[in-house]
Design a protein around this motif. Structure first.
Motif, PDB file in Angstrom:
ATOM      1  N   GLY A 242      15.289  -6.531  -6.259  1.00 46.41           N
ATOM      2  CA  GLY A 242      13.925  -6.033  -6.134  1.00 46.41           C
ATOM      3  C   GLY A 242      13.677  -5.362  -4.798  1.00 46.41           C
ATOM      4  O   GLY A 242      12.960  -4.360  -4.707  1.00 46.41           O
ATOM      5  N   SER A 243      14.275  -5.883  -3.735  1.00 48.18           N
ATOM      6  CA  SER A 243      14.127  -5.267  -2.411  1.00 48.18           C
ATOM      7  C   SER A 243      14.753  -3.877  -2.390  1.00 48.18           C
ATOM      8  O   SER A 243      14.194  -2.932  -1.829  1.00 48.18           O
ATOM      9  CB  SER A 243      14.775  -6.154  -1.342  1.00 48.18           C
ATOM     10  OG  SER A 243      14.146  -7.420  -1.284  1.00 48.18           O
ATOM     11  N   ILE A 244      15.913  -3.734  -3.017  1.00 44.15           N
ATOM     12  CA  ILE A 244      16.563  -2.421  -3.079  1.00 44.15           C
ATOM     13  C   ILE A 244      15.750  -1.470  -3.930  1.00 44.15           C
ATOM     14  O   ILE A 244      15.578  -0.287  -3.603  1.00 44.15           O
ATOM     15  CB  ILE A 244      17.997  -2.562  -3.617  1.00 44.15           C
ATOM     16  CG1 ILE A 244      18.846  -3.394  -2.649  1.00 44.15           C
ATOM     17  CG2 ILE A 244      18.632  -1.194  -3.833  1.00 44.15           C
ATOM     18  CD1 ILE A 244      20.270  -3.634  -3.114  1.00 44.15           C
ATOM     19  N   GLN A 245      15.218  -1.966  -5.058  1.00 46.05           N
ATOM     20  CA  GLN A 245      14.420  -1.098  -5.924  1.00 46.05           C
ATOM     21  C   GLN A 245      13.180  -0.579  -5.207  1.00 46.05           C
ATOM     22  O   GLN A 245      12.839   0.600  -5.300  1.00 46.05           O
ATOM     23  CB  GLN A 245      14.013  -1.859  -7.184  1.00 46.05           C
ATOM     24  CG  GLN A 245      13.148  -1.029  -8.131  1.00 46.05           C
ATOM     25  CD  GLN A 245      12.613  -1.853  -9.277  1.00 46.05           C
ATOM     26  OE1 GLN A 245      13.265  -2.773  -9.746  1.00 46.05           O
ATOM     27  NE2 GLN A 245      11.414  -1.537  -9.728  1.00 46.05           N
ATOM     28  N   MET A 246      12.481  -1.453  -4.466  1.00 49.77           N
ATOM     29  CA  MET A 246      11.281  -1.046  -3.742  1.00 49.77           C
ATOM     30  C   MET A 246      11.607  -0.312  -2.450  1.00 49.77           C
ATOM     31  O   MET A 246      10.741   0.304  -1.842  1.00 49.77           O
ATOM     32  CB  MET A 246      10.419  -2.266  -3.402  1.00 49.77           C
ATOM     33  CG  MET A 246       9.851  -2.998  -4.588  1.00 49.77           C
ATOM     34  SD  MET A 246       8.625  -4.222  -4.063  1.00 49.77           S
ATOM     35  CE  MET A 246       9.565  -5.207  -2.908  1.00 49.77           C
ATOM     36  N   ASP A 247      12.882  -0.410  -2.031  1.00 53.86           N
ATOM     37  CA  ASP A 247      13.299   0.135  -0.738  1.00 53.86           C
ATOM     38  C   ASP A 247      12.519  -0.534   0.392  1.00 53.86           C
ATOM     39  O   ASP A 247      12.187   0.089   1.400  1.00 53.86           O
ATOM     40  CB  ASP A 247      13.118   1.651  -0.703  1.00 53.86           C
ATOM     41  CG  ASP A 247      14.027   2.309   0.328  1.00 53.86           C
ATOM     42  OD1 ASP A 247      14.926   1.616   0.842  1.00 53.86           O
ATOM     43  OD2 ASP A 247      13.831   3.497   0.639  1.00 53.86           O
ATOM     44  N   ALA A 248      12.191  -1.808   0.194  1.00 55.87           N
ATOM     45  CA  ALA A 248      11.472  -2.605   1.194  1.00 55.87           C
ATOM     46  C   ALA A 248      11.737  -4.073   0.883  1.00 55.87           C
ATOM     47  O   ALA A 248      11.956  -4.451  -0.275  1.00 55.87           O
ATOM     48  CB  ALA A 248       9.978  -2.322   1.164  1.00 55.87           C
ATOM     49  N   ARG A 249      11.709  -4.907   1.917  1.00 60.70           N
ATOM     50  CA  ARG A 249      11.995  -6.330   1.729  1.00 60.70           C
ATOM     51  C   ARG A 249      10.886  -6.993   0.914  1.00 60.70           C
ATOM     52  O   ARG A 249       9.709  -6.952   1.293  1.00 60.70           O
ATOM     53  CB  ARG A 249      12.130  -7.010   3.088  1.00 60.70           C
ATOM     54  CG  ARG A 249      12.398  -8.498   3.017  1.00 60.70           C
ATOM     55  CD  ARG A 249      12.617  -9.044   4.416  1.00 60.70           C
ATOM     56  NE  ARG A 249      12.474 -10.487   4.484  1.00 60.70           N
ATOM     57  CZ  ARG A 249      12.518 -11.180   5.599  1.00 60.70           C
ATOM     58  NH1 ARG A 249      12.691 -10.563   6.753  1.00 60.70           N
ATOM     59  NH2 ARG A 249      12.375 -12.496   5.582  1.00 60.70           N
ATOM     60  N   ALA A 250      11.261  -7.596  -0.204  1.00 61.24           N
ATOM     61  CA  ALA A 250      10.298  -8.264  -1.071  1.00 61.24           C
ATOM     62  C   ALA A 250       9.919  -9.617  -0.490  1.00 61.24           C
ATOM     63  O   ALA A 250      10.680 -10.226   0.266  1.00 61.24           O
ATOM     64  CB  ALA A 250      10.883  -8.432  -2.472  1.00 61.24           C
TER      65      ALA A 250
ATOM     66  N   MET B  19       0.810  -1.216   0.000  1.00 59.54           N
ATOM     67  CA  MET B  19       0.000   0.000   0.000  1.00 59.54           C
ATOM     68  C   MET B  19       0.843   1.266   0.000  1.00 59.54           C
ATOM     69  O   MET B  19       0.315   2.369  -0.056  1.00 59.54           O
ATOM     70  CB  MET B  19      -0.926   0.003   1.224  1.00 59.54           C
ATOM     71  CG  MET B  19      -1.924  -1.155   1.233  1.00 59.54           C
ATOM     72  SD  MET B  19      -2.939  -1.192   2.713  1.00 59.54           S
ATOM     73  CE  MET B  19      -3.840   0.345   2.533  1.00 59.54           C
ATOM     74  N   GLY B  20       2.158   1.131   0.076  1.00 60.67           N
ATOM     75  CA  GLY B  20       3.020   2.298   0.068  1.00 60.67           C
ATOM     76  C   GLY B  20       2.994   3.091   1.365  1.00 60.67           C
ATOM     77  O   GLY B  20       3.329   4.278   1.373  1.00 60.67           O
ATOM     78  N   THR B  21       2.616   2.454   2.452  1.00 67.46           N
ATOM     79  CA  THR B  21       2.577   3.120   3.759  1.00 67.46           C
ATOM     80  C   THR B  21       3.988   3.229   4.315  1.00 67.46           C
ATOM     81  O   THR B  21       4.745   2.255   4.279  1.00 67.46           O
ATOM     82  CB  THR B  21       1.705   2.316   4.742  1.00 67.46           C
ATOM     83  OG1 THR B  21       0.402   2.159   4.178  1.00 67.46           O
ATOM     84  CG2 THR B  21       1.595   3.028   6.078  1.00 67.46           C
ATOM     85  N   PRO B  22       4.393   4.393   4.824  1.00 63.53           N
ATOM     86  CA  PRO B  22       5.738   4.525   5.401  1.00 63.53           C
ATOM     87  C   PRO B  22       5.961   3.537   6.535  1.00 63.53           C
ATOM     88  O   PRO B  22       5.120   3.393   7.425  1.00 63.53           O
ATOM     89  CB  PRO B  22       5.760   5.978   5.901  1.00 63.53           C
ATOM     90  CG  PRO B  22       4.737   6.685   5.079  1.00 63.53           C
ATOM     91  CD  PRO B  22       3.661   5.668   4.819  1.00 63.53           C
ATOM     92  N   ILE B  23       7.095   2.850   6.491  1.00 63.74           N
ATOM     93  CA  ILE B  23       7.461   1.875   7.522  1.00 63.74           C
ATOM     94  C   ILE B  23       8.672   2.429   8.262  1.00 63.74           C
ATOM     95  O   ILE B  23       9.749   2.579   7.671  1.00 63.74           O
ATOM     96  CB  ILE B  23       7.779   0.502   6.901  1.00 63.74           C
ATOM     97  CG1 ILE B  23       6.601   0.043   6.028  1.00 63.74           C
ATOM     98  CG2 ILE B  23       8.077  -0.527   7.974  1.00 63.74           C
ATOM     99  CD1 ILE B  23       6.891  -1.203   5.221  1.00 63.74           C
TER     100      ILE B  23
ATOM    101  N   GLN C 183       4.745   3.932  -8.150  1.00 63.10           N
ATOM    102  CA  GLN C 183       5.747   2.923  -7.894  1.00 63.10           C
ATOM    103  C   GLN C 183       6.010   2.833  -6.395  1.00 63.10           C
ATOM    104  O   GLN C 183       5.978   3.834  -5.686  1.00 63.10           O
ATOM    105  CB  GLN C 183       7.049   3.264  -8.616  1.00 63.10           C
ATOM    106  CG  GLN C 183       6.921   3.301 -10.128  1.00 63.10           C
ATOM    107  CD  GLN C 183       8.264   3.501 -10.789  1.00 63.10           C
ATOM    108  OE1 GLN C 183       9.236   2.858 -10.447  1.00 63.10           O
ATOM    109  NE2 GLN C 183       8.318   4.415 -11.743  1.00 63.10           N
ATOM    110  N   VAL C 184       6.266   1.625  -5.926  1.00 66.68           N
ATOM    111  CA  VAL C 184       6.609   1.447  -4.521  1.00 66.68           C
ATOM    112  C   VAL C 184       7.922   2.169  -4.261  1.00 66.68           C
ATOM    113  O   VAL C 184       8.927   1.913  -4.903  1.00 66.68           O
ATOM    114  CB  VAL C 184       6.750  -0.046  -4.173  1.00 66.68           C
ATOM    115  CG1 VAL C 184       7.168  -0.203  -2.714  1.00 66.68           C
ATOM    116  CG2 VAL C 184       5.444  -0.776  -4.438  1.00 66.68           C
ATOM    117  N   GLY C 185       7.903   3.106  -3.343  1.00 67.32           N
ATOM    118  CA  GLY C 185       9.094   3.899  -3.050  1.00 67.32           C
ATOM    119  C   GLY C 185       9.202   5.166  -3.868  1.00 67.32           C
ATOM    120  O   GLY C 185      10.164   5.911  -3.729  1.00 67.32           O
TER     121      GLY C 185
END
Length: 816
Positions: A243-251, A138-142, A392-394
């Motif tokens: 993919g995790s780096i691209q999204m800036d979140a663990r895939a 959902m693109g919520t800040p973590i 986009q995510v991130g």
């Protein structure tokens, strides 16, 4: 301190050191609000247990600044730092969570137990769990718990808000937090790169086989067997890492589990490969990865069709043979036909026992065109379109300007070649006959090729530089490229290697057409058409080269502007281009002092004359904000070529070598001026340089014969000499001139006219001083006198400066 809020009366404020005096009382006319500076005191605990309304000083100041009444809150409210924020926690123990919940409530925020769309921030102790996955989708800040603690430390700042992006970004949960990675099957260089990025993104790494590892990242194209049977360990493909780096979140690991090539899933995919596969985009996309693993890369394309079975050699139609490709676009236009089909159709042409050489080369043209379209489709589908997605995510990976620079007119090139392939070459080979025209296809689209290719080819170098720069500066873009490079569709080629294909395509097509022409009989009408098609391609390439030359010329003009300090802005013009650059030494007093190193920048309509700077101190910044080295040249004059009346080729003599002169007539002068130079260095041939200069002058003044502008002359008649240019006397003479100019500049004030200062000196000097000063100035200003005088003039120079400084100090009181 208590703050009574009245219903019918004006509010009043009471100071007290004993909260028990008011904490137990109830009043129907007043509501008592306690303002405390410490929410961790015995007074706070006493009031909180008795359900009193408690606020902090920042709340009072916040409401006063907005002229609002005190905000009602059923809980103690110290500040409004997290007002209207809704937080959810994951991965915490109960005791840790209770403390954070109290701080959030004290800052005006709310807590939700379950994650939903109403949650504005997820506070995560780890990257595990369903809540974390939902927040990523959902693109919520973590954020980490430190965000709450740091916000509480700034609770007394009335105008501070914890949602500020500059503050919040610092506490974002990195994608590899609490992850320990190991890497298998990568080169030493690639492994070192991935280990470095693991640390940058919050994780750690160990060697393969260490029981403390949580993930093992596998290079799936090189690893065939795992060294051990993993237990309680995620074994994932490298796409998970990037993919995790691209999204800036663990895939999510489940989408990227590593599977051996001989696994049941892979065997099932291989069994589905068949030439009689139905026309299904969904199936073909699913099989694309597997198909590419069994195809060998060639120099033509990373997407060659699989080899046909020997038993099927004579029963395949042309269309079914050529239609095996790796992109869904092909299947939208061509239907696969089974080799067992007994009924001919429009899309199947019987293959003759022995096809002509002309047909074979035409087939090769189609095959290379099909592969080329596949490459363009890969660039668009895997790179351009995903980067253009707004949500986009991130956030966006690249800026719009960078996107335009990298991809340029690749979409237009793809569209025209798709039409060439689908609407023309396929139909040509389906209904092949020797009298069918191949040349007409190229002629039909020559105008579209001229329109599509130059914008891309001309700026390819800039596109490549932008990719390299963004990959270094933007980790998410680097990860994006790594993900796609590992996919079979890319054939393990980088984006730069794929983007160079349009630069190479047109020359390749021209060679194939020339080969078709060789195998075309003279009585075939397509022979002449092919010649016209080849010429049209040459015109396209000439147009590209011409545009590229103009583009490079424009870039060279910008380089000149940056190199020359004080260069006029009107040098920049769309019709102007740099023709030649030559290094010289001035031989006369014009356009600068004798002995100065002068660079002549010849443009198609003007001549920029600049001297080498004596000392460079300041740095220079370009309009893009990048620091450039200091300009090495100083502007002297920008002269239109129409002002050059004659170009004099000075004959080489004992006293004059490798020299030339220009007879110039500026509109502000009453007579001609002589600019004389000596070529510096041996790389420039004087005759060739003078011919180039005269050609540009002739074109500017619309004169047909450029040779008439050159005249060979004896240098003695013009009193031009290159003798003693490097002698001590000549250097001393130039040094005196430079020193004199520095002194003159030192005497002048900012924006003060030189004549005003001179009049001030003269007004405060005696007649003897005036005559003495004038004689000294005349001695300094005359280059001929300087050249004739020896060391005595240099000895007298300091005393003259002392007199000037002395006179100046006496006259300053009259200047202000």
């Amino acid at each position: 301190m208590t703050f009574p809020s009245a219903v019918r009366h004006a509010p009043s404020c009471i100071m007290t050191d004993n909260v028990e005096e008011f904490g137990d009382g109830e009043n129907t006319d007043f509501e008592t609000v306690f303002v405390l500076t410490d929410f961790d005191s015995s007074d706070y605990n006493y009031l909180y247990k008795r359900d009193n309304r408690i606020v902090g000083p920042p709340v009072v100041l916040h409401c006063a600044a907005r002229q609002e009444s005190l905000q009602f809150s059923c809980r103690p409210l110290y500040c409004t730092t997290m007002l209207n924020l809704s937080l959810c926690f994951t991965g915490f123990r109960n005791k840790e969570e209770v403390n954070l919940v109290n701080l959030v409530h004290h800052m005006g925020g709310t807590i939700r137990k379950d994650f939903s769309t109403k949650v504005t921030h997820l506070i995560a102790y780890s990257t595990h769990g369903e809540k974390y996955r939902l927040a990523v989708c959902m693109g919520t800040p973590i954020l980490t718990p430190s965000w709450i603690h740091k916000a509480w430390e700034r609770r007394d700042e009335v105008h501070f808000y914890a949602e500020e992006e500059a503050f919040r970004t610092e506490f974002k949960v990195p994608p590899f937090q609490d992850c320990v990675l190991s890497f298998l099957g990568f080169s030493d260089e690639e492994k070192a790169n991935m280990e470095e990025r693991t640390l940058k993104h919050g994780g750690s790494y160990l060697e393969v086989g260490d029981e403390r590892c949580t993930h093992m990242v596998v290079e799936e194209n090189s690893v065939k067997e795992l060294p051990f049977s993993p237990k309680k360990l995620y074994v994932v493909k490298q796409e998970w890492f990037w993919g995790s780096i691209q999204m800036d979140a663990r895939a999510g690991e489940s989408m990227y589990f590593y599977e051996k090539n001989d696994s049941p899933a892979m065997k099932k995919a291989v069994s589905l490969l068949s030439l009689s596969t139905p026309n299904s985009n969904r199936k073909r996309r699913r099989l694309r990865d597997t198909l590419a693993q069994f195809t060998r890369e060639t120099e033509i394309s990373p997407f060659p069709p699989p080899r046909k079975r020997p038993s099927a050699e004579h029963c395949l139609s042309i269309s079914s043979l050529l239609d095996i490709s790796n992109t869904p676009e092909t299947s939208d236009h061509i239907k696969y036909k089974s080799c067992k089909s007994s009924k001919p159709s429009k899309s199947s042409t019987p293959v003759l026992s022995k096809q002509s050489a002309r047909w074979q080369v035409s087939k090769e043209l189609y095959q290379t065109e099909s592969n080329y379209v596949d490459i363009l489709s890969t660039i668009l589908q895997l790179f351009k379109l995903p980067l253009e997605k707004e949500e986009q995510v991130g956030g966006a990976i690249l800026a719009q300007e960078e996107m335009k620079t990298i991809f340029g007119s690749i979409q237009e090139i793809y569209e025209v070649h798709t039409k060439i392939k689908v609407d023309n070459l396929e139909e040509l080979l389906r209904d092949w006959s020797e009298d069918r025209s191949v040349g007409d296809i190229i002629l039909k689209y020559s105008k579209e090729l001229v329109k599509a290719y130059p914008p891309f080819v001309n700026f390819f170098e800039m596109s490549k530089e932008t990719i390299v720069r963004c990959e270094k500066q933007k980790p998410r873009f680097h990860a994006f490229l790594k993900i796609n490079q590992a996919k079979p569709e890319c054939g393990r080629q980088t984006l730069v290697e794929l983007l160079i294909r349009p630069v190479q395509r047109l020359p390749s097509v021209a060679l194939l057409l020339n080969d078709i022409k060789k195998h075309t009989s003279d009585d075939n009408p397509d022979k002449i058409t092919l010649e016209k098609a080849i010429e049209s391609l040459k015109e396209v390439m000439t147009h590209i080269n011409e545009d590229k030359r103009k583009t490079e010329g424009q870039k060279q003009i910008f380089d000149v502007v940056y190199e020359v300090d004080g260069c006029p802005a009107n040098l920049l013009s769309s019709h102007r281009s740099l023709v030649h650059r030559v290094e010289t030494i001035a031989l006369g007093d014009r356009p600068c002092d004798r002995g100065e190193h002068v660079t002549l920048f010849l443009f198609n309509d003007c001549l920029e004359i600049a001297r080498k700077r004596h000392k460079v101190i300041n740095t220079f910044k370009s309009p893009l904000g990048q620091t450039r080295p200091p300009p090495p040249f100083k502007h002297i004059t920008l002269m239109p070529l129409s002002q050059i009346r004659k170009v004099l080729d000075l004959q080489d003599t004992e006293d004059c070598v490798n020299a030339f002169a220009l007879v110039v007539r500026p509109p502000t002068e009453q007579e001609n001026l002589l600019f004389s130079f000596q070529l510096a260095g041996e790389e420039t041939v004087k005759s060739a340089w003078l011919r180039t200069l005269c050609r540009q002058v002739a074109d500017t003044i619309c004169k047909a014969d450029a040779e008439d502008l050159i005249q060979s002359t004896d240098p003695d008649s013009l009193q031009v000499s290159t003798k003693d240019m490097g002698s001590t006397l000549s250097k001393a003479s130039r040094a005196i001139k430079k020193t004199s100019k520095k002194v003159t500049r030192a005497f002048s004030f900012t924006k003060t006219p030189k004549r005003v200062i001179q009049r001030a000196f003269m007004a405060n000097s005696t007649p003897d001083e005036k005559s003495q000063r004038l004689s000294c100035e005349n001695r300094i200003g005359s280059s001929s006198t300087l050249a004739a005088r020896h060391s005595p003039s240099m000895v007298n120079l300091p005393s003259m400066f002392e007199r000037k400084y002395h006179t100046f100090s006496r006259s300053t009181t009259h200047l202000f």
